[in-house]
Design a protein around this motif. Structure first.
Motif, PDB file in Angstrom:
ATOM      1  N   LEU A   1       0.898  -1.209   0.120  1.00 25.47           N
ATOM      2  CA  LEU A   1      -0.113   0.304   0.123  1.00 25.47           C
ATOM      3  C   LEU A   1       0.817   1.267   0.040  1.00 25.47           C
ATOM      4  N   ARG A   2       2.013   1.218   0.663  1.00 21.50           N
ATOM      5  CA  ARG A   2       2.986   2.408   0.849  1.00 21.50           C
ATOM      6  C   ARG A   2       3.386   2.758  -0.703  1.00 21.50           C
ATOM      7  N   GLN A   3       3.411   1.782  -1.489  1.00 20.80           N
ATOM      8  CA  GLN A   3       3.835   2.263  -3.089  1.00 20.80           C
ATOM      9  C   GLN A   3       2.775   2.886  -3.789  1.00 20.80           C
ATOM     10  N   ILE A   4       1.565   3.093  -3.333  1.00 20.34           N
ATOM     11  CA  ILE A   4       0.315   3.631  -4.032  1.00 20.34           C
ATOM     12  C   ILE A   4       0.379   5.147  -3.383  1.00 20.34           C
ATOM     13  N   VAL A   5       0.464   5.495  -2.349  1.00 19.45           N
ATOM     14  CA  VAL A   5       0.243   6.534  -1.593  1.00 19.45           C
ATOM     15  C   VAL A   5       1.496   7.303  -1.794  1.00 19.45           C
ATOM     16  N   ARG A   6       1.256   8.979  -2.063  1.00 20.77           N
ATOM     17  CA  ARG A   6       1.968   9.790  -2.193  1.00 20.77           C
ATOM     18  C   ARG A   6       2.800  10.249  -0.743  1.00 20.77           C
ATOM     19  N   ARG A   7       3.772  11.027  -0.809  1.00 21.30           N
ATOM     20  CA  ARG A   7       4.316  11.395   0.526  1.00 21.30           C
ATOM     21  C   ARG A   7       3.513  12.273   1.273  1.00 21.30           C
ATOM     22  N   GLU A   8       2.521  13.107   0.734  1.00 19.85           N
ATOM     23  CA  GLU A   8       1.812  14.059   1.541  1.00 19.85           C
ATOM     24  C   GLU A   8       0.330  13.179   1.925  1.00 19.85           C
ATOM     25  N   ASP A   9       0.185  11.960   1.497  1.00 25.36           N
ATOM     26  CA  ASP A   9      -0.756  11.131   2.091  1.00 25.36           C
ATOM     27  C   ASP A   9      -0.622  10.417   3.470  1.00 25.36           C
ATOM     28  N   THR A  10      -1.572   9.841   4.002  1.00 25.03           N
ATOM     29  CA  THR A  10      -1.218   9.024   5.177  1.00 25.03           C
ATOM     30  C   THR A  10      -1.898   7.690   4.944  1.00 25.03           C
ATOM     31  N   LEU A  11      -1.102   6.573   5.479  1.00 27.97           N
ATOM     32  CA  LEU A  11      -1.345   5.219   5.359  1.00 27.97           C
ATOM     33  C   LEU A  11      -1.368   4.968   6.920  1.00 27.97           C
ATOM     34  N   ALA A  12      -2.217   4.565   7.355  1.00 29.40           N
ATOM     35  CA  ALA A  12      -2.249   3.951   8.765  1.00 29.40           C
ATOM     36  C   ALA A  12      -3.018   2.497   8.839  1.00 29.40           C
ATOM     37  N   ARG A  13      -2.692   1.692   9.746  1.00 27.00           N
ATOM     38  CA  ARG A  13      -3.233   0.594  10.011  1.00 27.00           C
ATOM     39  C   ARG A  13      -3.921   0.544  11.070  1.00 27.00           C
ATOM     40  N   VAL A  14      -5.262   0.549  11.459  1.00 29.04           N
ATOM     41  CA  VAL A  14      -6.075   0.929  12.188  1.00 29.04           C
ATOM     42  C   VAL A  14      -6.731  -0.408  13.185  1.00 29.04           C
ATOM     43  N   GLY A  15      -6.552  -1.505  12.534  1.00 32.13           N
ATOM     44  CA  GLY A  15      -6.684  -2.738  13.176  1.00 32.13           C
ATOM     45  C   GLY A  15      -6.081  -3.881  12.431  1.00 32.13           C
ATOM     46  N   GLY A  16      -6.377  -5.026  12.778  1.00 30.75           N
ATOM     47  CA  GLY A  16      -5.634  -6.324  12.462  1.00 30.75           C
ATOM     48  C   GLY A  16      -5.477  -6.263  10.966  1.00 30.75           C
ATOM     49  N   ASP A  17      -6.705  -6.000  10.162  1.00 28.07           N
ATOM     50  CA  ASP A  17      -6.535  -6.128   8.772  1.00 28.07           C
ATOM     51  C   ASP A  17      -7.217  -4.989   8.302  1.00 28.07           C
ATOM     52  N   GLU A  18      -7.268  -3.718   8.801  1.00 29.22           N
ATOM     53  CA  GLU A  18      -7.871  -2.653   8.535  1.00 29.22           C
ATOM     54  C   GLU A  18      -6.991  -1.516   8.237  1.00 29.22           C
ATOM     55  N   PHE A  19      -6.969  -0.983   7.025  1.00 25.82           N
ATOM     56  CA  PHE A  19      -5.965   0.305   6.717  1.00 25.82           C
ATOM     57  C   PHE A  19      -6.817   1.504   6.443  1.00 25.82           C
ATOM     58  N   VAL A  20      -6.332   2.696   6.716  1.00 29.22           N
ATOM     59  CA  VAL A  20      -6.871   4.055   6.495  1.00 29.22           C
ATOM     60  C   VAL A  20      -6.038   4.687   5.512  1.00 29.22           C
ATOM     61  N   ILE A  21      -6.416   5.282   4.525  1.00 32.26           N
ATOM     62  CA  ILE A  21      -5.415   5.923   3.505  1.00 32.26           C
ATOM     63  C   ILE A  21      -6.264   7.343   3.420  1.00 32.26           C
ATOM     64  N   LEU A  22      -5.431   8.473   3.916  1.00 32.93           N
ATOM     65  CA  LEU A  22      -5.912   9.935   4.108  1.00 32.93           C
ATOM     66  C   LEU A  22      -5.214  10.453   2.739  1.00 32.93           C
ATOM     67  N   LEU A  23      -5.873  10.711   1.797  1.00 35.77           N
ATOM     68  CA  LEU A  23      -5.388  11.722   0.463  1.00 35.77           C
ATOM     69  C   LEU A  23      -5.315  13.009   0.977  1.00 35.77           C
ATOM     70  N   SER A  24      -4.323  13.610   0.917  1.00 37.27           N
ATOM     71  CA  SER A  24      -4.118  15.081   1.151  1.00 37.27           C
ATOM     72  C   SER A  24      -4.119  15.821  -0.035  1.00 37.27           C
ATOM     73  N   ASP A  25      -4.359  17.171   0.055  1.00 40.61           N
ATOM     74  CA  ASP A  25      -4.338  18.214  -1.011  1.00 40.61           C
ATOM     75  C   ASP A  25      -4.439  17.879  -2.600  1.00 40.61           C
ATOM     76  N   ILE A  26      -5.778  17.207  -2.616  1.00 45.09           N
ATOM     77  CA  ILE A  26      -6.286  16.866  -3.510  1.00 45.09           C
ATOM     78  C   ILE A  26      -7.448  17.772  -3.994  1.00 45.09           C
ATOM     79  N   PRO A  27      -7.814  18.274  -5.223  1.00 42.25           N
ATOM     80  CA  PRO A  27      -8.612  19.341  -5.660  1.00 42.25           C
ATOM     81  C   PRO A  27     -10.151  19.118  -5.080  1.00 42.25           C
ATOM     82  N   ALA A  28     -10.694  20.209  -4.940  1.00 38.08           N
ATOM     83  CA  ALA A  28     -12.171  20.097  -4.263  1.00 38.08           C
ATOM     84  C   ALA A  28     -13.141  20.357  -5.322  1.00 38.08           C
ATOM     85  N   ASP A  29     -12.943  19.440  -6.367  1.00 44.35           N
ATOM     86  CA  ASP A  29     -13.880  19.467  -7.570  1.00 44.35           C
ATOM     87  C   ASP A  29     -14.052  18.036  -7.957  1.00 44.35           C
ATOM     88  N   ASP A  30     -14.729  17.646  -9.150  1.00 43.95           N
ATOM     89  CA  ASP A  30     -15.030  16.548  -9.446  1.00 43.95           C
ATOM     90  C   ASP A  30     -13.898  15.754  -9.743  1.00 43.95           C
TER      91      ASP A  30
END
Length: 105
Positions: free
Chosen positions: A5-34
């Motif tokens: 999963l780290r290979q997918i996210v950019r440096r400004e994004d956040t990858l966190a493991r929140v449970g045994g088999d659950e991950f969260v990816i927080l995408l940062s600085d993406i446009p607020a449009d379509d």
């Protein structure tokens, strides 16, 4: 899986493991449009793709099922709200048969 999963996210994004088999990816600085929806879906598709490759555990090949919930905010929701909405969407993805992503309402 975190390494994949780290290979997918950019440096400004956040990858966190929140449970045994659950991950969260927080995408940062993406446009607020379509374009934001397109970016989030592209990342979700990349996540699905990396889970298609089998893992080798103790010499055995195994495939993991993946269900993805996506929530988006323009600043009107707290992080807890977003996490709850994404989690609910993830459970709908599981009910839909896994191997897919579902947007939060």
């Amino acid at each position: 899986m975190a390494q994949r999963l780290r290979q997918i996210v950019r440096r400004e994004d956040t990858l966190a493991r929140v449970g045994g088999d659950e991950f969260v990816i927080l995408l940062s600085d993406i446009p607020a449009d379509d374009q934001a929806k397109s970016i989030a879906e592209r990342v979700a598709e990349q996540c699905l793709s990396v889970f298609q490759e089998p893992l080798i555990l103790q010499g055995e090949s195994c495939r993991l099922g993946v269900s993805i919930g996506i929530a988006q905010s323009q600043g009107e929701h707290t992080l807890d709200d977003l996490t709850t909405h994404a989690d609910q969407a993830m459970y709908r993805a599981k009910q839909a048969g896994r191997g897919c992503f579902v947007w939060a309402h």
